[in-house]
Write a protein that holds these residues in place. Structure first.
Motif, PDB file in Angstrom:
ATOM      1  N   GLY A  86       0.702  -1.199  -0.040  1.00 24.40           N
ATOM      2  CA  GLY A  86       0.020  -0.197   0.041  1.00 24.40           C
ATOM      3  C   GLY A  86       0.683   1.373   0.111  1.00 24.40           C
ATOM      4  N   GLU A  87       1.921   1.332   0.811  1.00 23.78           N
ATOM      5  CA  GLU A  87       2.871   2.497   0.870  1.00 23.78           C
ATOM      6  C   GLU A  87       3.537   2.373  -0.361  1.00 23.78           C
ATOM      7  N   ALA A  88       4.120   1.380  -1.127  1.00 25.07           N
ATOM      8  CA  ALA A  88       4.666   1.525  -2.297  1.00 25.07           C
ATOM      9  C   ALA A  88       4.017   1.874  -3.509  1.00 25.07           C
ATOM     10  N   LEU A  89       2.804   1.612  -3.500  1.00 25.73           N
ATOM     11  CA  LEU A  89       1.647   2.258  -4.436  1.00 25.73           C
ATOM     12  C   LEU A  89       1.532   3.691  -4.623  1.00 25.73           C
ATOM     13  N   ARG A  90       1.720   4.351  -3.494  1.00 25.18           N
ATOM     14  CA  ARG A  90       1.737   5.737  -3.540  1.00 25.18           C
ATOM     15  C   ARG A  90       2.580   6.382  -4.571  1.00 25.18           C
ATOM     16  N   GLY A  91       3.681   5.589  -4.828  1.00 30.48           N
ATOM     17  CA  GLY A  91       4.851   6.044  -5.711  1.00 30.48           C
ATOM     18  C   GLY A  91       4.496   5.498  -7.257  1.00 30.48           C
ATOM     19  N   GLY A  92       3.567   4.731  -7.206  1.00 30.20           N
ATOM     20  CA  GLY A  92       3.317   4.014  -8.503  1.00 30.20           C
ATOM     21  C   GLY A  92       3.241   2.715  -8.825  1.00 30.20           C
ATOM     22  N   PRO A  93       3.252   2.047  -9.638  1.00 35.25           N
ATOM     23  CA  PRO A  93       3.122   0.633  -9.903  1.00 35.25           C
ATOM     24  C   PRO A  93       4.314  -0.100  -9.336  1.00 35.25           C
ATOM     25  N   VAL A  94       3.926  -1.350  -8.854  1.00 36.73           N
ATOM     26  CA  VAL A  94       4.898  -2.270  -8.170  1.00 36.73           C
ATOM     27  C   VAL A  94       5.099  -3.699  -9.086  1.00 36.73           C
ATOM     28  N   PHE A  95       6.320  -3.907  -9.007  1.00 41.40           N
ATOM     29  CA  PHE A  95       6.644  -5.145  -9.674  1.00 41.40           C
ATOM     30  C   PHE A  95       6.769  -6.261  -8.657  1.00 41.40           C
ATOM     31  N   ILE A  96       6.207  -7.395  -8.578  1.00 42.71           N
ATOM     32  CA  ILE A  96       6.269  -8.274  -7.717  1.00 42.71           C
ATOM     33  C   ILE A  96       6.591  -9.910  -7.970  1.00 42.71           C
ATOM     34  N   GLY A  97       7.016 -10.662  -7.524  1.00 41.84           N
ATOM     35  CA  GLY A  97       7.493 -11.991  -7.912  1.00 41.84           C
ATOM     36  C   GLY A  97       8.472 -12.504  -7.401  1.00 41.84           C
ATOM     37  N   PRO A  98       8.714 -13.805  -7.212  1.00 42.65           N
ATOM     38  CA  PRO A  98       7.755 -14.755  -8.043  1.00 42.65           C
ATOM     39  C   PRO A  98       6.370 -14.967  -7.226  1.00 42.65           C
ATOM     40  N   VAL A  99       5.334 -15.157  -7.893  1.00 39.42           N
ATOM     41  CA  VAL A  99       4.245 -15.595  -7.241  1.00 39.42           C
ATOM     42  C   VAL A  99       3.765 -17.101  -8.000  1.00 39.42           C
ATOM     43  N   GLU A 100       3.066 -17.779  -7.212  1.00 36.27           N
ATOM     44  CA  GLU A 100       2.417 -18.719  -7.642  1.00 36.27           C
ATOM     45  C   GLU A 100       0.996 -18.594  -8.656  1.00 36.27           C
ATOM     46  N   MET A 101       1.294 -18.912  -9.804  1.00 35.10           N
ATOM     47  CA  MET A 101       0.199 -18.757 -10.815  1.00 35.10           C
ATOM     48  C   MET A 101      -1.284 -19.663 -10.447  1.00 35.10           C
ATOM     49  N   GLY A 102      -1.016 -20.457  -9.689  1.00 32.12           N
ATOM     50  CA  GLY A 102      -2.538 -21.459  -9.745  1.00 32.12           C
ATOM     51  C   GLY A 102      -3.401 -20.352  -8.869  1.00 32.12           C
ATOM     52  N   TYR A 103      -2.938 -19.401  -8.185  1.00 29.91           N
ATOM     53  CA  TYR A 103      -4.147 -18.871  -7.395  1.00 29.91           C
ATOM     54  C   TYR A 103      -4.660 -17.823  -7.998  1.00 29.91           C
ATOM     55  N   LEU A 104      -3.965 -17.236  -9.091  1.00 28.83           N
ATOM     56  CA  LEU A 104      -4.276 -16.203 -10.113  1.00 28.83           C
ATOM     57  C   LEU A 104      -5.802 -16.673 -10.634  1.00 28.83           C
ATOM     58  N   ARG A 105      -7.012 -16.542 -10.001  1.00 30.80           N
ATOM     59  CA  ARG A 105      -8.264 -17.307 -10.527  1.00 30.80           C
ATOM     60  C   ARG A 105      -8.749 -16.610 -11.425  1.00 30.80           C
ATOM     61  N   TYR A 106      -8.254 -15.201 -11.929  1.00 32.93           N
ATOM     62  CA  TYR A 106      -9.040 -14.716 -13.075  1.00 32.93           C
ATOM     63  C   TYR A 106      -8.453 -15.592 -14.285  1.00 32.93           C
TER      64      TYR A 106
END
Length: 313
Positions: free
Chosen positions: A106-126
């Motif tokens: 939340g704090e980081a998003l005040r400065g703009g987009p945030v790059f994250i990873g690695p994430v587990e793709m299987g939980y990306l239910r969209y």
């Protein structure tokens, strides 16, 4: 140089490279999550994804694990690649992980987009058919967060995708991913020096030669060939056809284009051969012609030594 093609009888028919359409850069979709994510974070001031992928070091080798195979060097992973790409391209970012991910994000998003990873793709239910962990790593750009969930640019083909907080955190924790730390994010991207694309590619070659030293990649290819010759296991087939072959053929093809630009024509020709061999595996594996696929991977094995020799000249 030749590329192997197989008919229904699995009898090999060699077609000379000169008979094929001359090499052109591939443009299209593909599993280039961290390369596309970095391109987004650089906001048009960085190179194209072909250069980004090449300077991660990923195209220069092959590795095989328990039931998986990757067309990237032994010991390499995307986290290593992201760090190498940022350094080669003259960028820096602040990297944090661990406790308090929601507050940090939340704090980081005040400065703009945030790059994250690695994430587990299987939980990306969209994403269709994602219902839980599948052991597939991924990277995302977070563009917003509110009480209802998180909005991401998913380089897999989902701009402004929404995901509930619980699923997002499960993905970001990455318990089933075999590298990296939970809740890792990259913020405060800053260009520290201007580096041309060709300069960046040339700078990554000493490390590429190191990664190609010895027989690790050739041995990995021979190991995969043996695994395929005995009949490809279902999990390995899914891994190869859904991900590894697609990204492997593309990254090697992109590296060939980059090498040609800086005058490494012989090395580029070897990588074109590699890309065509890797790419030809897709249909063979989907159609379960495993013996033919094993022969193709066997042809791939000696190309890694030839590539190192060409990069050393």
């Amino acid at each position: 140089m030749g590329v192997a093609f197989f008919g229904d009888s699995c009898q090999r028919e060699a077609m000379n490279v000169g008979q094929l359409t001359s090499q052109i850069p591939y443009i299209g979709s593909g599993p280039y999550c961290y390369a596309n994510g970095l391109a987004m974070m650089m906001g048009g001031r960085g190179p194209g994804t072909a250069v980004i992928e090449t300077v991660t070091g990923s195209p220069f080798g092959m590795q095989v694990g328990e039931g998986v195979a990757f067309f990237d060097p032994r010991g390499w992973n995307p986290e290593i690649g992201v760090g190498e790409a940022l350094a080669a391209l003259g960028w820096r970012a602040t990297v944090t992980s661990g406790d308090g991910p929601v507050a940090r994000l939340g704090e980081a998003l005040r400065g703009g987009p945030v790059f994250i990873g690695p994430v587990e793709m299987g939980y990306l239910r969209y994403q269709p058919e994602m219902r839980g962990p599948v052991g597939a790593d991924h990277f995302l750009v977070v563009v917003g967060m509110d009480e209802g969930g998180v909005t991401v640019h998913d380089p897999q083909g989902y701009p402004y995708a929404r995901i509930e907080i619980a699923d997002f955190l499960a993905a970001w924790r990455g318990d089933s991913v075999d590298y990296g730390q939970p809740f890792t994010m990259y913020t405060e991207f800053e260009r520290t020096r201007v580096v041309g694309e060709e300069e960046a590619v040339a700078a990554c070659l000493p490390r590429a030669r190191e990664r190609l030293a010895g027989n690790a990649s050739g041995d990995a290819a021979r190991r995969l060939a043996a695994m395929l010759a005995d009949g490809c296991a279902p999990g390995l087939r899914t891994h190869l056809t859904a991900f590894a072959v697609r990204v492997g053929a593309r990254r090697v093809s992109d590296a060939a284009d980059c090498l040609r630009r800086i005058g490494y024509g012989e090395a580029a020709a070897v990588m074109v051969e590699q890309a065509r061999l890797i790419g030809s595996l897709q249909h063979l594996l989907v159609s379960e012609r495993d013996r033919a696929a094993a022969e193709v991977v066997g042809e791939l094995a000696p190309t890694y030594g030839r590539l190192r020799a060409a990069l050393s000249r």
